[in-house]
Design a protein around this motif. Structure first.
Motif, PDB file in Angstrom:
ATOM      1  N   THR A   1       0.838  -1.211   0.000  1.00 19.82           N
ATOM      2  CA  THR A   1       0.000   0.000   0.000  1.00 19.82           C
ATOM      3  C   THR A   1       0.863   1.248   0.000  1.00 19.82           C
ATOM      4  O   THR A   1       0.618   2.204  -0.740  1.00 19.82           O
TER       5      THR A   1
ATOM      6  N   ARG B   1       2.605   1.818  -3.283  1.00 26.01           N
ATOM      7  CA  ARG B   1       1.665   2.311  -4.280  1.00 26.01           C
ATOM      8  C   ARG B   1       1.372   3.790  -4.054  1.00 26.01           C
ATOM      9  O   ARG B   1       1.315   4.587  -4.988  1.00 26.01           O
ATOM     10  N   ALA B   2       1.210   4.142  -2.771  1.00 26.99           N
ATOM     11  CA  ALA B   2       0.901   5.538  -2.460  1.00 26.99           C
ATOM     12  C   ALA B   2       2.084   6.446  -2.791  1.00 26.99           C
ATOM     13  O   ALA B   2       1.922   7.652  -2.935  1.00 26.99           O
TER      14      ALA B   2
ATOM     15  N   LEU C   1      -4.201   5.173 -11.522  1.00 25.47           N
ATOM     16  CA  LEU C   1      -4.275   4.598 -10.182  1.00 25.47           C
ATOM     17  C   LEU C   1      -5.588   4.905  -9.493  1.00 25.47           C
ATOM     18  O   LEU C   1      -6.072   4.124  -8.678  1.00 25.47           O
TER      19      LEU C   1
ATOM     20  N   ASN D   1       0.043   7.130   6.288  1.00 26.35           N
ATOM     21  CA  ASN D   1      -0.733   5.908   6.150  1.00 26.35           C
ATOM     22  C   ASN D   1      -0.756   5.075   7.421  1.00 26.35           C
ATOM     23  O   ASN D   1      -1.133   3.909   7.393  1.00 26.35           O
TER      24      ASN D   1
END
Ligand SMILES: Nc1ncnc2c1ncn2[C@@H]1O[C@H](COP(=O)(O)OP(=O)(O)OP(=O)(O)O)[C@@H](O)[C@H]1O
Ligand SMILES: Nc1ncnc2c1ncn2[C@@H]1O[C@H](COP(=O)(O)OP(=O)(O)OP(=O)(O)O)[C@@H](O)[C@H]1O
Ligand SMILES: [Mg+2]
Ligand SMILES: [Mg+2]
Lengths: 495, 336, 342, 354
Positions: B44, B47-48, B251, B300
């Motif tokens: 995650t 990807r961020a 995305l 995150n």
């Protein structure tokens, strides 16, 4: 093919009405050292910049190796074999020594990719040309001025230059380094390279040059072999007047020392166990090699270096100087060595620069200040120091180096001071202006000011100081009074 | 030799940011009872980082050259909005998104050229110019061209790229199977990092950026065509920004013209955090990636750390503040 | 011939003046009926003061060579504190005089928060050597975070305390709208400070070369901190005007003002590089921006972003134009700033 | 127009505007030119005379508001009434109030229609507008005092309850859930979320609120990341109740990618175009919506009615679907505009172009 490598005739250049160059004729012979001398602001740097393509001339003709050149870029000048070491050195503070040395030749060679091995080899080759040794991976910005200078020189030598121009290369160098540099210059000359050299130091000019060109107010007043010139004639051409060495004769030295420094050691240990006394009316010279800690000592007295131990006494009372403000209160003034970054607000009027340290005096109790007073105050100093400008409301950046130095001096002299510390007061200042500055310092000392004069220029120390201390590695290694204060003695101690 | 190169390393801000990042990861990992350094969370976070990471690289190279670019989000936004609109209207990119990407790159390049032209020709302060072009491009996109959001009608090619995964990690959370994809787009980030690093360190163009950042006049005297270098720099940065914007479209499966407004305000502090100097001449890909990672990890992990929603902004701000303080103190120490 | 000389000496001011006239002409030609209505102008003079005041504050920062990005969020936090105090200390039965007393205390609270914000910004910049842009962007996040935390994101409405808005909407001397009056007041005081005080003199010198100022026995750290305090306090005044227009305080009010104000200052020839800028030019640039913003609202087909398009373009054109002239304008050219670290 | 400038607005039927007479006088001098054009709603207009309407949206360049703008323009074209649409560049109360101030002061409009970013912030300028005789109609602004009417597409607590009912049905009336909003500073979104929680406490005792209100900054990508984190943090999480239009699309993306379709449910207010894919593949079962474009048209119709001096009774027909028999309660006009979007009707709504 003419006997000259570079011939310039009738060169004119003006900036917004100022005639920086006014029909200058200038010639350089191959394999000779040509010195360019002249007062501050007479147009030397401007001439250099025209040769190297930074500025374009307004009028005149330039011939290089018999070919007429109308308009060139700096890159083209390099290709022709003209190399310039500028006053500001043109180095990259954020890159390593190796990169600084190699980058120019890599660009000129049109390389697209970086090859560290090749860079290193190039850098080593450059250093070997004058047998100079330094950590190739050190960051350039962390080096001392002298080291920067030497790197810049090494870099220029890398090119198969036919003409190397050095704009005041020795200002930040001490005797020893100057000798090393001159050795290199002779070596280059003997290999057929022409060297053009700008300096304000008379001794150097007579030592190194084959030809001299003297400029005044944008015109050349003398051009010819050095051998045909005497020192007297030289100063006369340069300044339009006859100058005699003006030895300082102390008239008014107080009994009690006004400043007493005892066992001063700085936090960063650049200065260790320094003790000395200073009386009113004295001019105390401080000299030594580069990096010997003189600047740090001065900064400590001015509140800009942290003190670890030791004491400073003023008029018999211990004082703590923690900031320039405290120093000003204690009536200590400091004229920094680097006028561009430490001394001047270039993009501000001359007047405001001169009065910057005396705003308190010029403003009333409500801290209200009038521009009129600022201008009036500035004009006094303009007259006193013969600062070359028509209007003190013009920006400081419009002045030449020497005149800028005068502003920095007057900024502190307009304060009521007990102690004045001058760090390299005449770096890059021409003989005439130098004489003016020295004269003024003498007068002030005789009026009761205590002066500390830090300088690399040994004649300057000898002529202007009644006492001198020599520093090495942060320690005081010698002290001399007027009788034994000679260049030879100083050099002996330094070595 | 080894000892001195280690000493040199400890003088660099990157080194500290790296250590801080590792330390913070461990702290968060422990504080969240082992939920950070697990594959799905790492996926995650990676990807961020893709889009912001590429933006940070853009910002980095400009900053190394002594510039300050406020306009890259605006360029990216205009580039992807125009590109997706054109693709949609022509029915392109339903199979593969290449045409869209090429369009976005070209548009970004042209806008970047505009920046580059003004900056190199008139030698103007880059921050002011890009402030102007940022406002101008945004105005162009939302005012004159009236760019609209494109969501469900987005060509499938873009959506598919955004969903494509390199590998899927499946784990059991509680009593259910949860799978996490490692997005394909992470490859682009890696490519860009390697490429930027290569350009900066191994090409004369890269050295030119450092040289110009260190001393522009000297660079000119050394023989660099500073004008050309800057022009190319801003144009390329525009193109890359366009590409990164397009990646974002993939995305998120939407093209929202406004989505990137104000992005520069989060990217630039991160780049500084990573050791780049606002005065130019300093900065590295490694440091930037570390700083970006640090920020992404923090933002995150807020929920995992049980930080109340209303305090999350504050927490974020304080982390940035501490980070830049560390790098400033470090820079001060280095410069003596 | 004095006029001619003035124009020659103030080339940049002249450009701004011409620009303003051009903008006015364009609106006159296209929408004379609406543009020259007193109402339109009332709108213009009612609106620009709140960010105009803030622009004056930020101007101080710009002149010393710093840039403040935190002022809007700091102002919001300050006014939130103030409004919270007002809400906590007023009740229905109170007389206007009593409410006014509470408001005075609230005003002091807002100012105090402004001072604290200024001190923090100043310390970050001069003690920790963080570049001002970055330090203040971080502080902006911190203030926003604090406000959101304290209010949980809610709006603090002053509906129950009408006196505040009444003052904000009153006319001073019967014809000057209160916000405009405050703007004029702040402007005059700021102009006097810049022109006639030792502080103003030092401000320009510090902005040009901080190190040289330090070597001239000027307490540069104090100058920077003071300047941030001045800036942030003035911005807090602007925030209070904003509270009176909106009748409420909130964590993220006026977000769009940061860029707008930087734009205004740059257009006025006041640069974050420090050392230059005439406060007089600010009037022209504020008016130009406000006329464009208000003007765009007169046209049916134009939206806010057309305004961005126009003043973004305007800024670029002005920047380019400035390179063709001598005098104060050519400073837009990039000058390598001497690094703050010694 | 040669109508006289009386300030009482009989048509609005509210007494509050009577008090504005004195303040109107004070502003009359500065607004003299506009004053002569400002039309009192009490005077019937000659046939064919139409009001000039301004509509101020919350923000420029977002699909939701683009749709409102399109609807308003479409209405203008159909009716021939002049409407100008403006909105601030950002969701910022200050910027929005500036636009309203311009419109009111320029004196070119007869009716000001708007949807406030911050209702309180708009009170002052609305009061000024009403003092000038401008018709003021708001939406999503319950609680505002200085408006002639506030049209709501639905009952505010109703939407929250509706969202909760839908979510509860999907979750089987049991399990843990959280709420999600665009930003804590967006008042209406937070109100709806609160109403939803209240509904759960009242109706669904087996459901558990995890006391977590997630913010996604109105960005679907952040909503996506936050959803992933939520699922990581709460292994038993079953529902996400969003009230912003970016919540459901972002959450759905995460749910789908993590393979949790049918195990974790999300719902929010959302535009069909943004969620069509997820509705069609079953990741989302429903989202809530009202057609803000229709509401805007209703507002325009109401403005015309008021402008022509028509009496507004206890119910009013505003001439568009869902608003043909609105209950009027003081200044509050409540329509029936709330819609649930499901697999069955999404295609119809996509055609509407939202
Ligand atoms: N870029 C410029 N703009 C305006 N005037 C200039 C510029 N460069 C030089 N001048 C002026 O031209 C004259 C010559 O300057 P120059 O720098 O060539 O002097 P110099 O002989 O090198 O002096 P110094 O010995 O102090 O270095 C000076 O009066 C200076 O003020
Ligand atoms: N102990 C030291 N350790 C590391 N570097 C040193 C040390 N002493 C001096 N240097 C380097 O030498 C530089 C010059 O030192 P310093 O200013 O003391 O010299 P100086 O004698 O005043 O010479 P000048 O004024 O002619 O430059 C310093 O800035 C520093 O980079
Ligand atoms: Mg010179
Ligand atoms: Mg020194």
């Amino acid at each position: 093919m003419s006997e000259y490598l570079l011939e310039m005739s009738g060169i004119c250049k003006s900036f917004a009405g100022v005639h920086a160059l006014d029909h200058v004729d200038f010639k350089v012979r191959p394999g000779k050292v040509m010195c360019l001398a002249g007062e501050n602001g007479c147009g030397k740097s401007t001439l250099v910049k025209i040769i190297s393509g930074v500025y374009t001339k307004d009028e005149g003709e330039v011939t290089f190796e018999g070919k007429k050149i109308s308009k060139i870029t700096p890159a083209e000048a390099t290709q022709l074999g003209i190399q310039v070491i500028y006053q500001d050195l043109s180095i990259f503070p954020n890159l390593t020594v190796m990169e600084n040395l190699a980058i120019n030749s890599e660009i000129t060679a049109g390389k697209k990719l970086v090859n560290k091995k090749r860079w290193e080899a190039t850098a080593k080759e450059a250093l070997s040309k004058i047998g100079y040794n330094i950590d190739l991976h050190a960051r350039m910005g962390e080096l001392s001025v002298a080291d920067k200078q030497l790197v810049a020189i090494c870099r220029a030598l890398l090119f198969n230059a036919k003409l190397i121009i050095m704009d005041e290369p020795t200002t930040a160098l001490t005797k020893k380094e100057v000798e090393a540099l001159f050795k290199t210059v002779r070596q280059l000359r003997d290999s057929g390279i022409a060297i053009m050299f700008i300096s304000h130091k008379t001794e150097e000019i007579f030592e190194i040059s084959d030809d001299v060109c003297i400029m005044r107010n944008g015109q050349n007043v003398y051009s010819g072999p050095t051998a045909e010139l005497t020192r007297e004639k030289y100063t006369y051409y340069l300044t339009g007047r006859n100058l005699e060495p003006d030895y300082f004769v102390p008239k008014n030295i107080s009994e009690e020392p006004i400043l007493k420094v005892e066992n001063l050691t700085l936090k960063d240990k650049r200065c260790k166990n320094v003790s000395f006394e200073l009386k009113k009316g004295e001019i105390l010279g401080v000299t030594g090699l580069l990096g010997s800690g003189r600047t740090e000592l001065a900064l400590a007295l001015f509140g800009l270096e942290k003190i670890e131990s030791g004491r400073i006494e003023l008029k018999g009372k211990e004082v703590k100087i923690s900031s320039p403000m405290a120093a000003q209160k204690a009536k200590i003034g400091y004229v920094p060595e680097d006028r561009l970054t430490e001394g001047l607000c270039l993009q501000q009027p001359i007047a405001d620069n001169i009065t910057l340290a005396s705003l308190k005096r010029l403003s009333n109790s409500l801290s209200i200040i009038r521009k009129k007073d600022i201008i009036a105050d500035a004009n006094i100093w303009k007259e006193k120091f013969a600062i070359k400008t028509d209007d003190v409301r013009k920006f400081a950046s419009t002045l030449s180096g020497g005149n800028q130095q005068k502003i920095v001096l007057s900024k502190w002299l307009s304060n009521d001071l007990d102690v004045l510390i001058l760090n390299g007061p005449t770096v890059g200042v021409d003989v005439g202006a130098k004489q003016d500055i020295h004269h003024l310092v003498h007068e002030l000392a005789n009026e009761g000011l205590a002066v500390i004069m830090i300088s690399d220029d040994l004649p300057e120390v000898v002529v202007n100081c009644n006492r001198a201390i020599v520093m090495k590695d942060g320690l005081i290694v010698g002290e001399m009074t007027s009788e034994d204060l000679t260049e030879e003695n100083i050099l002996e101690i330094i070595r | 030799m080894n000892k001195s190169s280690f000493k040199r390393m400890t003088k660099r801000t990157e080194f500290y940011i790296f250590i801080v990042m590792i330390a913070l990861c461990i702290v968060i990992h422990i504080a969240s009872s082992g939920q950070l350094l697990v594959p799905d969370k790492i996926f995650t976070i990676l990807r961020a980082m893709v889009v912001d990471g590429i933006f940070a690289l853009c910002s980095l190279v400009v900053m190394i050259s002594g510039g300050f670019d406020l306009s890259f989000p605006a360029i990216a936004a205009l580039a992807y909005s125009l590109s997706t609109t054109i693709c949609l209207n022509n029915g392109w990119c339903n199979d593969n998104p290449i045409a869209g990407f090429i369009l976005a790159i070209v548009i970004g390049f042209v806008l970047g050229m505009f920046n580059g032209w003004i900056i190199s020709n008139f030698k103007l302060n880059t921050m002011l110019v890009t402030l102007g072009t940022q406002t101008f491009f945004t105005g162009l996109s939302m005012g004159l061209l009236k760019m609209k959001e494109i969501t469900s009608t987005l060509p499938a090619g873009f959506k598919n790229l955004g969903k494509a995964s390199l590998t899927t990690y499946t784990t059991t959370v509680g009593n259910r199977q949860v799978s996490s994809d490692l997005s394909v787009t992470i490859i682009f980030l890696i490519i860009f990092c390697i490429l930027t690093s290569f350009i900066l360190n191994k090409t004369m163009f890269g050295r030119a950026l450092y040289a110009i950042g260190g001393n522009e006049v000297s660079a000119e005297r050394a023989g660099y065509n500073v004008k050309k270098v800057k022009f190319i720099l801003y144009a390329v940065v525009g193109a890359v920004a366009g590409f990164a914007g397009m990646l974002r479209v993939c995305l998120t499966s939407q093209s929202v013209p406004k989505a990137l407004i104000g992005k520069e305000m989060t990217i630039i502090p991160a780049v500084i955090l990573g050791g780049a100097s606002i005065f130019g001449g300093e900065g590295s890909v490694f440091g930037t990636v570390c700083a970006m990672g640090l920020i992404t990890v923090v933002s995150n992990s807020m929920l995992l750390l049980n930080i109340g929603t209303e305090w999350q902004n504050l927490f974020n701000g304080i982390i940035i503040l501490i980070g830049i303080t560390v790098s400033a103190v470090q820079a001060k120490r280095r410069n003596g | 011939m004095k006029v001619k000389e003035f124009f020659k000496k103030n080339q940049y001011t002249t450009i701004l003046l011409i620009l303003m006239v051009v903008v006015m002409l364009i609106f006159t030609v296209t929408k004379a009926g609406t543009f020259w209505k007193p109402g339109t102008w009332k709108g213009i003079v009612m609106q620009f003061p709140e960010f105009g005041v803030m622009a004056i504050g930020v101007l101080f920062c710009f002149i010393i060579g710093c840039i403040d990005m935190s002022f809007v969020m700091l102002g919001n936090f300050a006014t939130i504190m103030g409004v919270q105090y007002i809400l906590g200390h007023t009740s229905d039965g109170m007389s206007d005089a009593q409410v006014f007393g509470v408001m005075v205390v609230a005003f002091l609270i807002v100012m105090a928060v402004g001072v604290v914000g200024g001190i923090i910004n100043g310390l970050l910049v001069c003690k920790l050597n963080i570049p001002p842009v970055i330090a203040t962007i971080a502080m902006q996040m911190v203030w926003l975070g604090l406000s959101t935390g304290v209010t949980q994101g809610n709006t603090l409405s002053l509906k129950g305390v009408p006196l505040y808005a009444e003052i904000g909407h009153s006319d001073v001397l019967g014809f000057i709208p209160f916000p405009l009056f405050i703007f004029i007041l702040v402007f005059i005081v700021a102009a006097l400070i810049l022109r006639f005080t030792a502080y103003g003199e030092k401000l320009y010198m510090c902005g040009t070369n901080l190190k040289a100022a330090k070597f001239s026995a000027i307490n540069t750290d104090r100058m920077i901190i003071t300047t941030f305090i001045v800036c942030d306090v003035i911005c807090c005044i602007g925030s209070m005007l904003m509270v009176s227009t909106l009748n409420s305080a909130k964590a993220d009010n006026g977000e769009s003002y940061v860029m707008k104000i930087i734009l205004i200052l740059v257009l006025a020839g006041i640069l974050p590089d420090g050392g230059i800028g005439k406060i007089g030019n600010l009037i022209f640039s504020v008016l130009i921006i406000q006329m464009i913003t208000s003007g765009v609202n007169m046209f049916k087909g134009l939206n806010t972003y057309h305004g961005s398009f126009i003043y973004g373009g305007l800024l670029i054109v002005v920047l380019i134009l400035s390179t063709f002239m001598q005098g104060d304008g050519f400073k837009f050219r990039k000058t390598k700033k001497i690094k703050k670290t010694e | 127009g040669n109508s006289n400038n009386t300030s009482s607005t009989a048509a609005s039927g509210s007494s509050k505007s009577a008090s504005s007479a004195s303040s109107a006088a004070s502003s009359a001098s500065s607004a003299s030119s506009s004053g002569s054009e400002a039309k009192s709603t009490s005077t019937p207009k000659a046939d064919g005379e139409t009001p000039k309407i301004a509509f101020v949206g919350k923000v420029e360049g977002q699909a939701w508001w683009d749709h409102v703008q399109d609807s308003v323009n479409e209405w203008a074209e159909d009716t021939g009434v002049e409407v100008t649409y403006q909105a601030p560049a950002e969701v910022d109360a200050a910027a929005q109030v500036q636009i309203m101030t311009d419109l009111v002061n320029q004196g070119e409009i007869d009716a000001l229609l708007f949807s406030p970013n911050d209702p309180d912030a708009c009170e002052a300028i609305c009061k000024e507008a009403m003092d000038k005789g401008i018709i003021v109609i708001a939406t999503e602004a319950s609680g505002m005092t200085n408006v002639d009417y506030d049209i709501e597409a639905f009952d505010e607590s109703g939407l929250g309850a509706f969202l909760m009912d839908e979510l509860a049905a999907q979750m089987g009336e049991e399990g843990e859930y959280v709420t999600m909003v665009g930003s804590l500073t967006m008042e209406s979104q937070n109100n709806w979320a609160d109403a939803a929680i209240a509904q759960q406490e009242k109706e669904y005792p087996n459901m558990k609120y995890l006391d977590e209100r997630v913010v996604d900054d109105s960005d679907a990508d952040i909503a996506y990341n936050k959803t992933k984190e939520l699922i990581q943090k709460y292994p038993d999480l079953k529902g996400i109740l969003g009230t912003g239009s970016f919540d459901a699309p972002g959450a759905a993306r995460a749910i789908q990618e993590m393979g949790l379709t049918g195990q974790v449910f999300a719902i929010s207010v959302a535009m069909p175009s943004e969620v069509a894919d997820y509705i069609n593949d079953g990741t989302l079962q429903s989202v809530a919506l009202w057609d803000a474009g229709v509401t805007a048209k209703a507002m325009c119709n109401l403005a015309v009615k008021m402008f022509s001096g028509e009496e507004i009774g206890a119910t009013v027909d505003l001439g568009v679907d869902g608003y043909d028999a609105c209950a009027v309660d003081g200044t509050l006009v409540i329509g029936d505009g709330q819609i649930a979007i499901t697999k069955d009707n999404i295609d119809e709504w996509l055609e509407v172009g939202i």
